[in-house]
Scaffold this motif. Sequence first.
Motif, PDB file in Angstrom:
ATOM      1  N   CYS A 122     -90.186 -12.298 -26.663  1.00 56.83           N
ATOM      2  CA  CYS A 122     -89.554 -12.217 -25.348  1.00 56.83           C
ATOM      3  C   CYS A 122     -90.018 -10.954 -24.630  1.00 56.83           C
ATOM      4  O   CYS A 122     -89.928  -9.848 -25.167  1.00 56.83           O
ATOM      5  CB  CYS A 122     -88.040 -12.207 -25.513  1.00 56.83           C
ATOM      6  SG  CYS A 122     -87.126 -12.047 -23.971  1.00 56.83           S
ATOM      7  N   PRO A 125     -86.041 -10.997 -20.708  1.00 58.22           N
ATOM      8  CA  PRO A 125     -84.936 -11.918 -20.983  1.00 58.22           C
ATOM      9  C   PRO A 125     -84.171 -12.321 -19.727  1.00 58.22           C
ATOM     10  O   PRO A 125     -84.111 -11.576 -18.749  1.00 58.22           O
ATOM     11  CB  PRO A 125     -84.044 -11.113 -21.930  1.00 58.22           C
ATOM     12  CG  PRO A 125     -84.320  -9.688 -21.578  1.00 58.22           C
ATOM     13  CD  PRO A 125     -85.775  -9.640 -21.213  1.00 58.22           C
ATOM     14  N   ASN A 143     -74.567 -10.618 -29.899  1.00 56.39           N
ATOM     15  CA  ASN A 143     -75.392  -9.434 -29.642  1.00 56.39           C
ATOM     16  C   ASN A 143     -75.633  -8.638 -30.922  1.00 56.39           C
ATOM     17  O   ASN A 143     -76.760  -8.217 -31.208  1.00 56.39           O
ATOM     18  CB  ASN A 143     -74.724  -8.552 -28.583  1.00 56.39           C
ATOM     19  CG  ASN A 143     -74.885  -9.106 -27.178  1.00 56.39           C
ATOM     20  OD1 ASN A 143     -75.921  -9.672 -26.841  1.00 56.39           O
ATOM     21  ND2 ASN A 143     -73.865  -8.956 -26.350  1.00 56.39           N
ATOM     22  N   GLY A 146     -78.117 -10.241 -33.161  1.00 54.10           N
ATOM     23  CA  GLY A 146     -79.445 -10.415 -32.585  1.00 54.10           C
ATOM     24  C   GLY A 146     -79.772 -11.841 -32.180  1.00 54.10           C
ATOM     25  O   GLY A 146     -80.938 -12.163 -31.918  1.00 54.10           O
ATOM     26  N   GLN A 149     -80.735 -12.101 -28.402  1.00 53.85           N
ATOM     27  CA  GLN A 149     -82.058 -11.496 -28.251  1.00 53.85           C
ATOM     28  C   GLN A 149     -83.145 -12.464 -28.724  1.00 53.85           C
ATOM     29  O   GLN A 149     -84.197 -12.593 -28.087  1.00 53.85           O
ATOM     30  CB  GLN A 149     -82.121 -10.196 -29.048  1.00 53.85           C
ATOM     31  CG  GLN A 149     -83.449  -9.453 -28.923  1.00 53.85           C
ATOM     32  CD  GLN A 149     -83.463  -8.172 -29.749  1.00 53.85           C
ATOM     33  OE1 GLN A 149     -82.561  -7.917 -30.541  1.00 53.85           O
ATOM     34  NE2 GLN A 149     -84.499  -7.365 -29.566  1.00 53.85           N
ATOM     35  N   CYS A 152     -84.098 -14.880 -26.154  1.00 53.36           N
ATOM     36  CA  CYS A 152     -84.579 -14.234 -24.922  1.00 53.36           C
ATOM     37  C   CYS A 152     -83.483 -14.202 -23.860  1.00 53.36           C
ATOM     38  O   CYS A 152     -83.690 -14.568 -22.703  1.00 53.36           O
ATOM     39  CB  CYS A 152     -85.821 -14.955 -24.394  1.00 53.36           C
ATOM     40  SG  CYS A 152     -86.901 -13.898 -23.375  1.00 53.36           S
ATOM     41  N   VAL A 154     -79.977 -11.830 -22.385  1.00 53.13           N
ATOM     42  CA  VAL A 154     -79.048 -10.711 -22.354  1.00 53.13           C
ATOM     43  C   VAL A 154     -77.713 -11.285 -21.893  1.00 53.13           C
ATOM     44  O   VAL A 154     -77.619 -11.838 -20.796  1.00 53.13           O
ATOM     45  CB  VAL A 154     -79.511  -9.601 -21.390  1.00 53.13           C
ATOM     46  CG1 VAL A 154     -78.412  -8.553 -21.223  1.00 53.13           C
ATOM     47  CG2 VAL A 154     -80.791  -8.953 -21.893  1.00 53.13           C
TER      48      VAL A 154
END
Length: 417
Positions: A122, A125, A143, A146, A149, A152, A154
Amino acid sequence: MHRDDPHHRARESCRRSRRPPVQPDPLQALAADAELFERGTWVRAGPGTTRPSPEDPSPIEHTCGMLMLQSGDPVTDKGVIVRLTLRAGAAASAALLAVAALAGCGSSSRDSPAAVGSDGKCTSPATLKTNLVPLYPLVKIGNDAGIFQKHCLVVQDTPAQSPVAAIPAIVGGSQDLTLLPAANLISTLNQKVPLKIVAPGAKIPDDADSLPPAKVDAAGVFLPKGSTIKSPKELEGKSVAVPGLGTSIQFGVMAAVANAGGDPSKIKFVQLDSQTEVQQLRAGKVDAAAIATPFSTQVEKDGYTRIASPTTALYGAGLAHTPWVTSQKALSAKPDAFKRFREAILEVQAYSMAHPDEYYQAMADQSKIPLDAIKAGPGFWFATQMDVNALKAFANKLKSLGIVTQVPELDNVIATS
């Protein structure tokens, strides 16, 4: 009408006022009022307010150009109340559509699809904002692990006072997603507010009937010690305390009584905050009290009889009762982000169920409820898919209970992209 009547004084105050009424920001007003709406206190339906003088003992809110209701009046799917006081005729009635109107004036930006490099990593994002009550720590879990993340994304969460209080922010575009109980979703759709289900969320477990009620339901209907009530049907004509009117807990009490063959319209609901509910239950001043976690855990521990489990009674085993929802406008503006979110949140929810201790700790951190109290309370389950036919059956159940007056069109409520 006598000039000392509070309604007369309110109208005279409105008539004599030389100043134009204050025009509040509609999103701020709706966000502030949504919590009161859920508690059955009052609904804003226009600008400007005239309140009674300090010596006026009347509990009624006096308004200029507003539609008001008295505390304790039950909420219907139209935002109108059984005992309704209309102050400004057509102008106030038209303002009932304020939430729906916001659907056309939100601020959702166009999609900026997540950018992924040739190596699959990514590089830019997509961003989504959620508005959740603290008892759902799924964004923190996603979060910390992960998972967002990896997809991709937030994802940023802003705490909501209640699920209903999040609706104006979602419709207005300042937030993208919330977890909304199906009962509130059906009611909101009946107001022609274009919401869409993005992904399934919390559910009642399929084997709920074989599990201890306290481990399935975050709330319980409890009886004072010495009560002779043996069935939810016997709550007809009785006083039942609830922490909020127009909420799933109140609807669940109605469902429990109906499921037992009783008439839920005969229940005398009393709205109290949770701590006062417990006090009134202990003092025997109410015939029953529908109490939510963590207070329900202590009440059960102290030996009070649970006569019903409102969430289970309302939704039934297996139903995905609290889905992730967004507005149609946001979904159309950011299809790539919502597609990624759906894939990610299913993974987050599966991760949470596989790591319950981590989930409970995150819940304790967010809600500030002691970890021991959370672990002593109900478990949690998440659905992997939405069943539109089950949702339709649930909407028909709400209609049969008198909670909504009609069943909205649901064939296209689940986002498919």
